[in-house]
Each structure stands twice: as C-alpha cells, then as structure tokens.
Design a protein around this motif. Sequence first.
Motif, PDB file in Angstrom:
ATOM      1  N   UNK A  73      31.923  38.867  33.294  1.00  0.00           N
ATOM      2  CA  UNK A  73      32.247  38.995  34.712  1.00  0.00           C
ATOM      3  C   UNK A  73      33.027  37.818  35.291  1.00  0.00           C
ATOM      4  N   UNK A  74      32.645  36.574  35.025  1.00  0.00           N
ATOM      5  CA  UNK A  74      33.445  35.467  35.579  1.00  0.00           C
ATOM      6  C   UNK A  74      34.887  35.483  35.089  1.00  0.00           C
ATOM      7  N   UNK A  75      35.088  35.828  33.809  1.00  0.00           N
ATOM      8  CA  UNK A  75      36.437  35.899  33.254  1.00  0.00           C
ATOM      9  C   UNK A  75      37.214  37.070  33.858  1.00  0.00           C
ATOM     10  N   UNK A  76      36.528  38.173  34.126  1.00  0.00           N
ATOM     11  CA  UNK A  76      37.178  39.354  34.694  1.00  0.00           C
ATOM     12  C   UNK A  76      37.662  39.102  36.111  1.00  0.00           C
ATOM     13  N   UNK A  77      36.909  38.296  36.849  1.00  0.00           N
ATOM     14  CA  UNK A  77      37.286  37.999  38.224  1.00  0.00           C
ATOM     15  C   UNK A  77      38.562  37.204  38.252  1.00  0.00           C
TER      16      UNK A  77
END
Length: 77
Positions: A73-77
Amino acid sequence: MLRCSFVAVLLLGLIPALASAQDARERFQRGQVAYDQGDYEVALTEWRAAYELDAQPLIQFNIAQATERLGRLPEAA
C-alpha cells in the motif's frame, strides 16, 4: 533533393520512437493479461517496462493497482 533528404532523415528518426511505442503497447497488453489472471507480479513487471518505454498516465495507474493488489500500500500510493 534537399527536401527529400530532410524527409528521409526525419522519418528515420521516428522509427525508433515508433518501435518503442509498439513495444510499450505489447508490454502493456501482456501486463493486462497477467493482471486479469491474478498474476500481479508479472503485471507489475510488464507495466513498469511499458512505462519505461512510453510514460503514459494509464500505465502509471495500472502499476499502482497491481502494487495495491500485492498489498504494498505505501508503494502503491
């Protein structure tokens, strides 16, 4: 004669760009097939390669979607 030479040089300069766009399109499509089959790692690899060849916003969006499906999730954001 000079005009024909200029056009030939201009067209020859476009060939690599057209090849890159075609390669990007193929990588994008392979990524889409992988994503549809639930193989998000392969989709991510293909879409990143496509984005390197042709930085289109849709490809960037798809990269984020595959990254999110992988739980990053952090990378996707």
